[in-house]
Scaffold this motif. Sequence first.
Motif, short mmCIF file in Angstrom:
data_model
loop_
_atom_site.label_atom_id
_atom_site.label_comp_id
_atom_site.label_asym_id
_atom_site.label_seq_id
_atom_site.Cartn_x
_atom_site.Cartn_y
_atom_site.Cartn_z
N ALA A 179 0.77 -1.14 0.29
CA ALA A 179 -0.02 0.17 0.02
C ALA A 179 0.09 1.35 0.01
O ALA A 179 2.50 1.04 0.24
N VAL A 180 0.11 2.86 -0.21
CA VAL A 180 0.91 3.62 -0.74
C VAL A 180 0.13 4.43 -0.07
O VAL A 180 -1.29 4.22 -1.03
N GLY A 181 0.68 5.87 0.65
CA GLY A 181 0.09 7.01 0.60
C GLY A 181 0.12 8.30 0.25
O GLY A 181 1.29 8.20 0.53
N ALA A 182 0.01 8.78 -0.80
CA ALA A 182 0.28 9.78 -0.87
C ALA A 182 -0.71 11.62 -0.68
O ALA A 182 -1.35 11.41 -1.50
N TYR A 183 0.02 12.16 0.59
CA TYR A 183 -0.77 13.16 0.89
C TYR A 183 -0.43 14.40 0.06
O TYR A 183 0.26 15.12 0.45
N SER A 184 -0.69 15.45 -0.45
CA SER A 184 -0.23 16.81 -0.66
C SER A 184 0.10 16.72 -0.85
O SER A 184 1.59 17.52 -0.87
#
Length: 328
Positions: A179-184
């Motif tokens: 999983a990958v999260g990319a915030y702003s």
Amino acid sequence: MYRLPRCLVSLFTLSFALVATGIAAGPAAAEGPARIVDVRPLGGRQFEVVVHSGAMDKPVTLWLSHPGSGAPALYLLNAVDGGEDGGPWMRRTDVAEFFADRPVNVIVPMGGRASYYTDWIADDPVLGRNKWETFLTRELPPLLDARFGMTGRNAVAGLSMSATSALNLAIHAPGLYQAVGAYSGCPRTSDPAARAIVYSQLALFGANATNMWGDPGHPAWLEHDPMLHLDRLRGTALYLSSGNGAPGPHEVLNSRGIDGDPLRLADRVLVGGTMESIVSNCTGPLAAALAARQIPATVHFHPGTHAWAYWQDDLHRSWPVFAGALGV
């Protein structure tokens, strides 16, 4: 006296360019292969872990929230300052409390300012040797898996600068992250406007982006543009988010990071709002491109600015996506 915020300087620069339970080991040696050199209990499930990177020939300090053996890992990357100036995830958010009873190792590498957490093609006179991709994808995970009994299942998330880094790490190390999260983030690097943003961010710290990915025509710029390699993210659980730049629920005097200071509130509204409106113009096309390729992603657009209060919200919202992919 009120000091001009770094983000305000960053915005001006950008506008001119466009318009980070074991037995402690001894001290680190100066060279050699990657290895854990120290584990320091901080209380409860929190530890400070020092790892020598062979690729960078230096020690890297990690903050670790460790629930015990048999748990997966979530790597959280800091912002452009590497967690050194304004502070890392642990100071800026409730990450320690939020994960206090969750069955996942949370790892925050310290350092990496202005590095994009990537492997630079040349040493930089100011930042030195950056081989963060090698460290994060090849050196560190097997060491932590072996020492702390991690499962080998991983997620990675980043914000602002490191949102691009999180996507690139997953693209360049297929199968390592579930999983990958990319915030702003603004996950474009290869067109002239995007390169100008990258050059301006690194210049704030005295670094030269040419040492990172070469001259503007160097193929490394194309290789590190997530927009050009979205198919490599297929099968990875994705969470994307950005604000629209308009004042949101955290643009109030009692918000964390503003703490009753009207000047900080004005800075967040005016400067953070402008920065996040630029980010929104990057995240929207990324979400649309993933949808066009039928690559699933959880996308959250919201009112708000370029601020840690929203990234804390993003971490909370993205945890169910990560947990499902990690099997917890």
